[in-house]
Design a protein around this motif. Structure first.
Motif, short mmCIF file in Angstrom:
data_model
loop_
_atom_site.label_atom_id
_atom_site.label_comp_id
_atom_site.label_asym_id
_atom_site.label_seq_id
_atom_site.Cartn_x
_atom_site.Cartn_y
_atom_site.Cartn_z
N SER A 748 -52.52 23.53 10.63
CA SER A 748 -52.20 23.27 9.22
C SER A 748 -50.71 23.43 8.97
CB SER A 748 -53.00 24.23 8.32
OG SER A 748 -52.68 25.58 8.61
N ALA A 749 -50.24 22.81 7.91
CA ALA A 749 -48.82 22.70 7.63
C ALA A 749 -48.14 24.05 7.47
CB ALA A 749 -48.61 21.87 6.38
N LEU A 750 -46.92 24.13 7.94
CA LEU A 750 -46.08 25.30 7.72
C LEU A 750 -45.47 25.24 6.32
CD1 LEU A 750 -44.45 27.82 8.51
CD2 LEU A 750 -42.86 26.33 9.73
N VAL A 751 -45.04 24.03 5.93
CA VAL A 751 -44.46 23.81 4.61
C VAL A 751 -45.05 22.53 4.04
CG1 VAL A 751 -42.34 23.37 3.30
CG2 VAL A 751 -42.29 24.96 5.25
N ILE A 752 -45.44 22.54 2.78
CA ILE A 752 -45.90 21.32 2.13
C ILE A 752 -44.96 21.01 0.96
CG2 ILE A 752 -48.31 21.67 2.78
CD1 ILE A 752 -48.81 22.49 -0.17
N TYR A 753 -44.87 19.73 0.66
CA TYR A 753 -44.09 19.33 -0.51
C TYR A 753 -45.06 18.88 -1.59
CZ TYR A 753 -40.95 16.78 -3.58
OH TYR A 753 -40.24 16.33 -4.68
N ASP A 754 -45.05 19.58 -2.72
CA ASP A 754 -45.92 19.26 -3.83
C ASP A 754 -45.21 18.25 -4.73
OD1 ASP A 754 -48.38 19.90 -5.51
OD2 ASP A 754 -46.76 20.31 -6.94
N GLU A 755 -45.67 17.01 -4.69
CA GLU A 755 -44.98 15.94 -5.42
C GLU A 755 -45.07 16.14 -6.93
OE1 GLU A 755 -46.24 12.13 -4.18
OE2 GLU A 755 -45.63 12.41 -2.08
N LEU A 756 -46.14 16.76 -7.37
CA LEU A 756 -46.31 16.95 -8.82
C LEU A 756 -45.25 17.91 -9.37
CD1 LEU A 756 -48.08 16.19 -11.26
CD2 LEU A 756 -49.48 18.23 -10.76
#
Length: 956
Positions: A748-756
């Motif tokens: 699973s991702a280390l960092v995610i970018y939340d577009e909202l």
């Protein structure tokens, strides 16, 4: 010859509207950096000449010395040159003229023109020439150090400028006098009459008799640090100082400052004590309060309050008992790396001084004793050889890596027996080399290190039979006989001392002007110790000559490691040091004969530098030095192993620590360990800073807005595009990686970018560990800090840096490809507006390709390149490439490695363009000769000429 080349030569320095080929462009050499150093420019241009001419008013032995290896290499290829110089102002020394006559492929004449003051270098190729005209004579300072103006231009040999200068040279050559011994003898008489003009004032504080001796820069800094330690009530300190840089005088200045009532100076030889005592008395003269004395096998002064004692004598119980345990306020130990011996420990266990100072040039030990721990990790000052050269504390040196004797294809190697080492032919060969590379001063005064006593004695006899005056010494000779022999060398009664297993340290022969190594290099520490024997300054020694006879030895790879002080265990950095040692301070220089260099490179290619044993030794050395288990960053700070070497062999740093310490592996959890593995394997190399800065910030605050991330990049002067930002997101959320690697790195991702919300969010598990587990946080930030440190050698303005090395995976990431497609880049791949080309220059039989063809480097900025097999100019893939070039929608980036021994990374040679009129359909035959395939060849013009040292390495 293709048309672009012709246009380049015709107009490269005349018509600014026509673009010249890069390596033919006009160039200026000022010696203000290594890149514009005249010496490098001359050597590079000599590599492939057909002939050469030099016209300079003044020549010195040191300047000539810098060119001797390349001139010898040219002689082996039958390349000759001419040198026109002068007797103007009787500047040139008669000995320099004698040195010129040793160069068999150089014809020399002396201009009779009054006021001859020219400086020009001509390099002739097939039908064009390069000229360097400017201010530099053939002296070491003018070639390397002085601020000079020299212009390099290239012209057809019928070009107007070239013809005018060539005619001037030829006219002067024709009217000049041939240099021979008759001329030199007559000139020497005239030179002696004007000798006062040439006398130089020495500025060597250690050996010039003067009433006042002031501490040098190193000593000043060390004295301040020592005072600070004493003020903090510390009891011990260690000084690490290169041989010849002034340790003894430093200790005398320290005693003058500390003012102990009683001082003990310990060493292992009486001769060291006598010289140390004399040095001390220059700084602290004998007075009613200060009396000097020696305590050794020959004399035992019990009354002196400043006592200089040999370890061997003082460690005897009956002698120790003559002194109270608190008798000495201050104890100094010279060559303190020996302190693990029982005799030293006996003395130190007995005495209780107020302060203990240890001094050494080489604290690294192989006996397991931790010198740093003994001195409470108080390193008051450290200066290694490179620093000592930059501070002008030691004599500069000219190192020559020369090829050893070869007969009927038989090379000197690790197993060569004595009978082969002392043949008449080899002795003649050795003497010829020694005489060719010469020395600084009036007469040779050299140490010759041999592999065995039999070899030393036999070679000494053979040299004596050829009118040299030499002596062989070994550990079996008495100290008195050794001192007598040294004195004979100093006063000129003998010229060379052949030694075996002695004189690596603990001697002080300031007059040495040659160190000759006739044995294999087994240890980088011993190598530097032996080289260091000649580094003390002396009025008649402008520089030290080091001649290293390089046979076919397995450990030749240690030579560049020792010379450059490289402890990284990174094969690439060691290889580059052998290809191009870089710019040593002042007139010091390192050069290899071509064949000798090839032997060193061969050894580098075959050795496993990063063996478990080598890494463990480096780890223990570092742990001993800092007194605790090191961080990865500590390896960089302390010039130790490259952390990338550790990262390539261990999943996490805790895996590495467990292996080194024989402990269970510390686990932070399956996902957390996988993330650390990801950071170690993919980001620690520091090739891009964008991910590092984002992770560093998220480590502190767990979320970060898109706007603030861009501000962080701007604040750190890191360039970026929208594609780069998207690439960073895909790297850290693992979309970039294939299924196997995603699983390896935690799934699973280390960092995610939340577009909202337009925020970057750190994995909740990693966030929790960073907040609640200090050990994990330490490991996480350690990798970040290493990556930032390693990134300093890259550019933040462009994705790639010229001549650095990159893997196919690196390119997919740095070119912002959406996926890691490295496994499908077979030679080249047109994708995402980029066309990376990967070439192995010297190919072995490739299991994936049966077709026999080879790309060709035609010049430093021109490469003949072949497509994949079964292609024609009109094949779809080739038409796509040609169209992308025509429309300028894709940039070619060229990468190369010499052969497969260099691993999976390639040197980046920069962008390139296809020369349209060079595209040709050709036929390529399979390796077994059975089938013929269509293939397309073309010339690629590099935007930047290949760095010449790398160019010559690749093409040989």
């Amino acid at each position: 010859m293709h048309r672009n080349f012709e246009q380049s030569i015709l107009h490269s320095f005349v018509d600014h509207q026509i673009q010249a080929e890069n390596h033919l462009k006009a160039e200026v050499f000022t010696n203000q950096s290594y890149d514009d150093q005249l010496l490098s420019g001359i050597i590079d241009r000599l590599q492939n000449v057909k002939s050469f001419d030099i016209a300079v008013a003044f020549v010195t032995k040191s300047g000539l010395s810098l060119l001797k290896t390349i001139l010898l290499d040219l002689s082996l290829k039958g390349i000759t040159g001419r040198l026109l110089t002068s007797s103007y102002l009787t500047f040139n020394h008669p000995d320099t003229f004698k040195e010129l006559l040793k160069i068999s492929n150089l014809e020399v004449k002396i201009s009779t023109k009054q006021g001859f003051h020219v400086k020009g270098y001509f390099f002739h190729y097939e039908n064009y020439s390069t000229l360097i005209i400017g201010s530099s004579n053939l002296t070491a300072n003018a070639l390397k150090l002085n601020y000079e103006w020299n212009l390099a231009i290239t012209s057809y040999q019928e070009g107007d400028i070239y013809k005018k200068l060539r005619n001037i040279f030829e006219n002067e050559w024709g009217s000049s006098e041939l240099l021979d011994f008759d001329f030199i003898n007559k000139y020497a008489i005239k030179y002696q009459k004007n000798k006062k003009t040439h006398q130089k004032i020495s500025s060597i504080s250690e050996i010039v008799n003067t009433d006042i001796i002031e501490p040098n820069k190193m000593q000043q800094d060390a004295l301040l640090n020592l005072k600070a330690l004493r003020d903090q009530d510390k009891k011990k300190a260690l000084i690490i100082s290169a041989t010849g840089s002034g340790k003894t005088f430093l200790s005398a200045f320290e005693i003058k400052n500390a003012k102990p009532k009683r001082m003990l100076f310990l060493a292992h030889r009486e001769q060291i004590l006598l010289k140390a005592s004399a040095s001390f008395e220059k700084i602290i003269p004998t007075s009613s309060e200060i009396e000097y004395g020696i305590f050794s096998g020959n004399q035992k002064n019990l009354n002196a309050n400043y006592l200089f004692a040999t370890i061997q004598t003082l460690s005897q119980t009956e002698h120790l008992g003559k002194f109270p345990t608190d008798y000495f306020d201050y104890i100094i130990i010279d060559e303190v790396h020996k302190v693990g011996a029982a005799s030293y420990q006996k003395i130190l266990d007995y005495f209780k001084p107020k302060f203990l100072l240890g001094m050494t040039a080489t604290p690294e030990r192989t006996d397991g004793f931790n010198i740093f721990e003994m001195f409470d990790y108080n390193v008051a000052y450290e200066i290694r050889l490179k620093d000592a050269l930059e501070m002008d504390l030691v004599a500069p040196f000219h190192y020559f890596g020369v090829v050893d004797y070869e007969f009927n294809g038989e090379l000197i190697d690790d197993l060569s027996n004595l009978s082969y080492l002392i043949t008449t032919e080899r002795v003649d060969f050795l003497i010829k080399k020694i005489e060719y590379y010469g020395y600084s001063g009036d007469t040779p005064k050299g140490l010759i290190f041999c592999r065995s006593l039999d070899e030393a004695q036999n070679l000494s006899n053979e040299f004596n039979n050829r009118n040299y005056k030499t002596v062989a010494l070994s550990a079996g000779d008495t100290p008195e006989y050794r001192e007598h022999t040294i004195k004979q060398l100093e006063i000129g009664k003998i010229q060379y001392i052949f030694v075996v297993d002695i004189f690596n340290e603990g001697i002080d022969i300031q007059c040495l002007n040659q160190v000759i190594m006739m044995r294999k290099t087994e240890s980088s520490i011993v190598f530097i110790q032996q080289l260091g024997r000649g580094l003390r300054k002396y009025p008649t020694k402008e520089y030290l000559v080091v001649i290293d006879f390089i046979g076919n030895y397995q450990k030749n790879y240690l030579i560049p490691i020792a010379l450059m002080g490289d402890n990284s265990l990174n094969k690439e950095t060691v290889r580059r040091a052998a290809i191009d040692p870089g710019n040593l301070y002042g007139v010091s220089n390192i050069s290899f004969e071509k064949i000798a260099q090839e032997r060193v490179l061969k050894a580098i290619s075959t050795v496993k530098l990063d063996s478990v044993r080598a890494i463990k030794k480096a780890y223990i050395d570092l742990k001993n030095r800092i007194g605790q288990i090191p961080l990865l960053l500590d390896f960089i700070v302390n010039n130790s192993v490259d952390p990338s070497v550790i990262a390539s062999s261990y999943k996490t740093y805790d895996d590495f620590i467990a292996s080194m310490e024989k402990l269970p592996i510390k686990n932070f959890g399956i996902y957390a360990d996988a993330v650390l593995h990801f950071l170690m394997r993919e980001l620690l190399n520091g090739k891009r800073l964008h991910e590092i800065l984002l992770l560093e910030t998220l480590c502190k605050q767990s979320t970060l807005s898109y706007t603030n991330y861009l501000k962080i990049l701007d604040d750190n002067l890191v360039s970026y595009t929208e594609e780069t930002i998207i690439s960073v997101q895909r790297i850290l959320n693992y979309d970039f990686w294939g299924a196997i690697e995603r699983e390896r790195y935690g799934g699973s991702a280390l960092v995610i970018y939340d577009e909202l919300s337009e925020h970057y969010i750190l994995s909740s598990e990693i966030k929790s560990l960073l907040e609640n587990n200090q050990d994990f946080k330490t490991r996480f930030l350690d990798i970040i800090n290493v990556a930032k440190e390693k990134n300093k050698k890259y550019s933040s303005l462009t994705p790639l840096k010229l001549y650095e090395r990159y893997s196919r995976k690196d390119i997919c990431r740095l070119f912002n490809w959406h996926k890691d497609e490295s496994s499908t880049i077979y030679g080249y791949r047109l994708k995402h507006n980029t066309l990376p080309i990967f070439t192995t220059y010297h190919k072995t039989e490739d299991l994936n390709s049966k077709v026999h063809y080879e790309d060709k480097i035609l010049s430093p900025d021109l490469i003949k390149w072949y497509s994949k097999s079964k292609q024609t100019r009109n094949s779809g893939p080739m038409l796509e490439i040609f169209q992308s070039q025509k429309d300028k929608t894709a940039v070619i980036h060229f990468f190369i490695k010499k052969d497969d021994s260099e691993g999976t990374e390639f040197y980046y040679l920069g962008p390139a363009d296809i020369i349209e009129d060079s595209i040709m359909d050709e036929q390529a035959t399979e390796i077994d000769g059975r089938k013929v395939h269509s293939i397309v060849s073309m010339h690629l013009r590099l935007h930047y000429s290949i760095e010449l040292s790398l160019y010559h390495y690749l093409i040989t």
